[in-house]
Scaffold this motif. Structure first.
Motif, PDB file in Angstrom:
ATOM      1  N   TYR A   1       0.829  -1.209   0.000  1.00 23.98           N
ATOM      2  CA  TYR A   1       0.000   0.000   0.000  1.00 23.98           C
ATOM      3  C   TYR A   1       0.867   1.265   0.000  1.00 23.98           C
ATOM      4  O   TYR A   1       0.575   2.238  -0.706  1.00 23.98           O
ATOM      5  N   LEU A   2       1.948   1.233   0.768  1.00 21.98           N
ATOM      6  CA  LEU A   2       2.738   2.463   0.942  1.00 21.98           C
ATOM      7  C   LEU A   2       3.897   2.596  -0.046  1.00 21.98           C
ATOM      8  O   LEU A   2       4.245   3.711  -0.444  1.00 21.98           O
ATOM      9  N   GLY A   3       4.487   1.486  -0.425  1.00 23.25           N
ATOM     10  CA  GLY A   3       5.767   1.578  -1.134  1.00 23.25           C
ATOM     11  C   GLY A   3       5.654   1.956  -2.608  1.00 23.25           C
ATOM     12  O   GLY A   3       4.829   1.395  -3.320  1.00 23.25           O
ATOM     13  N   ASP A   4       6.481   2.885  -3.045  1.00 23.36           N
ATOM     14  CA  ASP A   4       6.678   3.062  -4.485  1.00 23.36           C
ATOM     15  C   ASP A   4       7.511   1.892  -4.993  1.00 23.36           C
ATOM     16  O   ASP A   4       7.348   1.432  -6.119  1.00 23.36           O
ATOM     17  N   ARG A   5       8.442   1.447  -4.113  1.00 28.93           N
ATOM     18  CA  ARG A   5       9.204   0.231  -4.391  1.00 28.93           C
ATOM     19  C   ARG A   5       9.297  -0.561  -3.089  1.00 28.93           C
ATOM     20  O   ARG A   5       9.413   0.022  -2.007  1.00 28.93           O
TER      21      ARG A   5
ATOM     22  N   ARG B   1      -6.817  -1.892  -2.154  1.00 26.95           N
ATOM     23  CA  ARG B   1      -6.462  -3.144  -1.484  1.00 26.95           C
ATOM     24  C   ARG B   1      -7.271  -4.341  -1.966  1.00 26.95           C
ATOM     25  O   ARG B   1      -6.886  -5.478  -1.741  1.00 26.95           O
ATOM     26  N   GLY B   2      -8.398  -4.075  -2.618  1.00 25.41           N
ATOM     27  CA  GLY B   2      -9.229  -5.179  -3.088  1.00 25.41           C
ATOM     28  C   GLY B   2      -8.974  -5.544  -4.541  1.00 25.41           C
ATOM     29  O   GLY B   2      -9.634  -6.429  -5.080  1.00 25.41           O
ATOM     30  N   SER B   3      -8.001  -4.902  -5.181  1.00 24.04           N
ATOM     31  CA  SER B   3      -7.814  -5.123  -6.623  1.00 24.04           C
ATOM     32  C   SER B   3      -7.026  -6.402  -6.911  1.00 24.04           C
ATOM     33  O   SER B   3      -6.292  -6.909  -6.052  1.00 24.04           O
TER      34      SER B   3
ATOM     35  N   GLY C   1      -4.594  -6.511  -8.920  1.00 23.59           N
ATOM     36  CA  GLY C   1      -3.186  -6.106  -8.944  1.00 23.59           C
ATOM     37  C   GLY C   1      -2.570  -6.197  -7.555  1.00 23.59           C
ATOM     38  O   GLY C   1      -1.448  -6.686  -7.382  1.00 23.59           O
ATOM     39  N   PHE C   2      -3.319  -5.751  -6.554  1.00 25.47           N
ATOM     40  CA  PHE C   2      -2.828  -5.797  -5.168  1.00 25.47           C
ATOM     41  C   PHE C   2      -2.573  -7.249  -4.757  1.00 25.47           C
ATOM     42  O   PHE C   2      -1.519  -7.585  -4.210  1.00 25.47           O
ATOM     43  N   ALA C   3      -3.550  -8.101  -5.088  1.00 28.42           N
ATOM     44  CA  ALA C   3      -3.419  -9.528  -4.735  1.00 28.42           C
ATOM     45  C   ALA C   3      -2.208 -10.163  -5.431  1.00 28.42           C
ATOM     46  O   ALA C   3      -1.516 -11.014  -4.861  1.00 28.42           O
ATOM     47  N   ALA C   4      -1.948  -9.708  -6.643  1.00 30.23           N
ATOM     48  CA  ALA C   4      -0.820 -10.280  -7.386  1.00 30.23           C
ATOM     49  C   ALA C   4       0.516  -9.890  -6.735  1.00 30.23           C
ATOM     50  O   ALA C   4       1.426 -10.715  -6.624  1.00 30.23           O
ATOM     51  N   TYR C   5       0.620  -8.634  -6.280  1.00 29.76           N
ATOM     52  CA  TYR C   5       1.843  -8.232  -5.554  1.00 29.76           C
ATOM     53  C   TYR C   5       2.002  -9.076  -4.290  1.00 29.76           C
ATOM     54  O   TYR C   5       3.101  -9.499  -3.932  1.00 29.76           O
ATOM     55  N   LYS C   6       0.862  -9.286  -3.621  1.00 38.86           N
ATOM     56  CA  LYS C   6       0.896 -10.016  -2.362  1.00 38.86           C
ATOM     57  C   LYS C   6       1.408 -11.439  -2.582  1.00 38.86           C
ATOM     58  O   LYS C   6       2.249 -11.944  -1.849  1.00 38.86           O
TER      59      LYS C   6
ATOM     60  N   GLU D   1      -3.814 -18.538  -0.953  1.00 38.55           N
ATOM     61  CA  GLU D   1      -4.605 -18.548  -2.182  1.00 38.55           C
ATOM     62  C   GLU D   1      -4.954 -17.111  -2.543  1.00 38.55           C
ATOM     63  O   GLU D   1      -5.448 -16.355  -1.715  1.00 38.55           O
ATOM     64  N   VAL D   2      -4.669 -16.746  -3.763  1.00 39.79           N
ATOM     65  CA  VAL D   2      -5.040 -15.396  -4.185  1.00 39.79           C
ATOM     66  C   VAL D   2      -6.526 -15.357  -4.478  1.00 39.79           C
ATOM     67  O   VAL D   2      -7.051 -16.192  -5.212  1.00 39.79           O
ATOM     68  N   GLU D   3      -7.194 -14.411  -3.861  1.00 40.90           N
ATOM     69  CA  GLU D   3      -8.618 -14.223  -4.177  1.00 40.90           C
ATOM     70  C   GLU D   3      -8.741 -12.945  -4.976  1.00 40.90           C
ATOM     71  O   GLU D   3      -8.284 -11.900  -4.539  1.00 40.90           O
ATOM     72  N   TYR D   4      -9.313 -13.074  -6.138  1.00 37.19           N
ATOM     73  CA  TYR D   4      -9.458 -11.883  -6.961  1.00 37.19           C
ATOM     74  C   TYR D   4     -10.779 -11.208  -6.642  1.00 37.19           C
ATOM     75  O   TYR D   4     -11.840 -11.677  -7.014  1.00 37.19           O
ATOM     76  N   VAL D   5     -10.695 -10.152  -5.913  1.00 37.25           N
ATOM     77  CA  VAL D   5     -11.896  -9.404  -5.531  1.00 37.25           C
ATOM     78  C   VAL D   5     -11.812  -8.052  -6.236  1.00 37.25           C
ATOM     79  O   VAL D   5     -10.857  -7.320  -6.045  1.00 37.25           O
ATOM     80  N   ILE D   6     -12.741  -7.774  -7.094  1.00 41.86           N
ATOM     81  CA  ILE D   6     -12.669  -6.494  -7.804  1.00 41.86           C
ATOM     82  C   ILE D   6     -13.928  -5.700  -7.502  1.00 41.86           C
ATOM     83  O   ILE D   6     -15.021  -6.235  -7.415  1.00 41.86           O
TER      84      ILE D   6
END
Ligand SMILES: Nc1ncnc2c1ncn2[C@@H]1O[C@H](COP(=O)(O)OP(=O)(O)O)[C@@H](O)[C@H]1O
Ligand SMILES: [Mg+2]
Length: 267
Positions: free
Chosen positions: A208-212, A237-239, A241-246, A262-267
């Motif tokens: 959430y915070l990091g540019d890198r 946080r629900g995207s 893309g966020f889940a993919a970084y995680k 398990e990645v849950e794709y919540v959009i």
């Protein structure tokens, strides 16, 4: 051209090249950081994740000048780091406020050699910035955990540092307060243009915070990867893309992370 001859490191507010760090433990050298190379630009927000004991706090302390190092280059604002300075503030997991001083005196503690009125104004401005206006005369024991961390952030910023180093600053806060503090630290960073480097054990917070995001290995801490984060994804946080970084970061820490996470794709 002179511009081309300019040292590349001039562009970085923090420049670390091939840093190694050992501590002596039981008379034996213990390797803590290995071959760390990390360049940070002005105004960036860098987050660092890694296992407990991999040297994250040591790395921040080296950037700040609180801890020395054997070899490599560590520069702040183009100069070798030789000790702490007012251009670099630090915030720790425990707020480290002095219990016998009022909040305003805790925040102003490090301000030396400026007129009384100017000091009072700087303290007022920074307490307001972190949402503590009205609590100037309270003592630390009268504040909640979140408020104490706000005061610690105000103290870290009161000298107008160009760099703020944060060592798990929200680690002791409850989940809701933590999310609120994350939003506020981003707002402050935008308003002040401060370069921030934050160690966190919370992967969501790092995204959430990091540019890198700097991902470190277990001790001796080496940089495994520096992940550039697309902020359009990470601020939601629900995207997907966020889940993919995680998932990408989990993969570094847990083998077979498909089972672990398990990645849950919540959009
Ligand atoms: N001043 C010190 N003297 C000896 N060992 C230290 C010192 N500071 C930290 N260490 C050790 O160095 C390792 C890395 O510590 P630290 O940087 O605090 O890790 P992290 O913040 O990633 O949990 C740990 O094994 C810790 O015990
Ligand atoms: Mg630590």
């Amino acid at each position: 051209m002179a511009q081309e001859e300019k040292n590349a490191s001039d562009d970085y507010i923090i420049n670390i090249e091939h840093l190694n760090k050992k501590f002596i433990v039981d008379k034996q050298p213990m390797e803590v950081l290995r071959d760390i190379t990390l360049q940070i630009k002005k105004g960036e927000f860098i987050t660092i994740v890694g296992h407990s004991g991999c040297g994250k706090s040591t790395l921040l302390k080296i950037m700040c000048g609180l801890v020395g190092y054997e070899d490599g280059i560590v520069e702040r604002n183009g100069h070798a780091v030789e000790g702490p300075g007012p251009n670099c503030g630090m915030v720790f997991q425990d707020h480290r406020l002095l219990p016998w001083l009022k909040i305003k005196d805790n925040v102003g503690f490090g301000l030396r050699g400026i007129p009384k009125e100017e000091k009072a104004e700087k303290v007022r401005k920074h307490l307001e910035m972190v949402g503590l206006a009205g609590f100037e005369n309270s003592y630390p024991a009268q504040l909640s955990g979140g408020m104490s961390q706000r005061a610690a952030i105000a103290r870290g910023l009161v000298n107008n540092p160009t760099i703020l180093l944060l060592d798990e600053p929200f680690g002791a806060l409850d989940a809701l307060t933590r999310i609120q503090m994350q939003k506020e630290i981003l707002r402050i960073q935008k308003e002040e243009g401060t370069t921030m480097v934050m160690v966190t054990h919370d992967i969501d917070e790092a995204i959430y915070l990091g540019d890198r995001i700097v991902v470190m290995s277990a001790r001796p801490g080496e940089i495994k990867e520096i992940i550039k984060v697309d902020k359009a994804d990470s601020r939601n946080r629900g995207s997907a893309g966020f889940a993919a970084y995680k998932k990408k970061i989990y993969n570094y820490f847990f083998e077979d992370s498909d089972e672990e996470y398990e990645v849950e794709y919540v959009i």
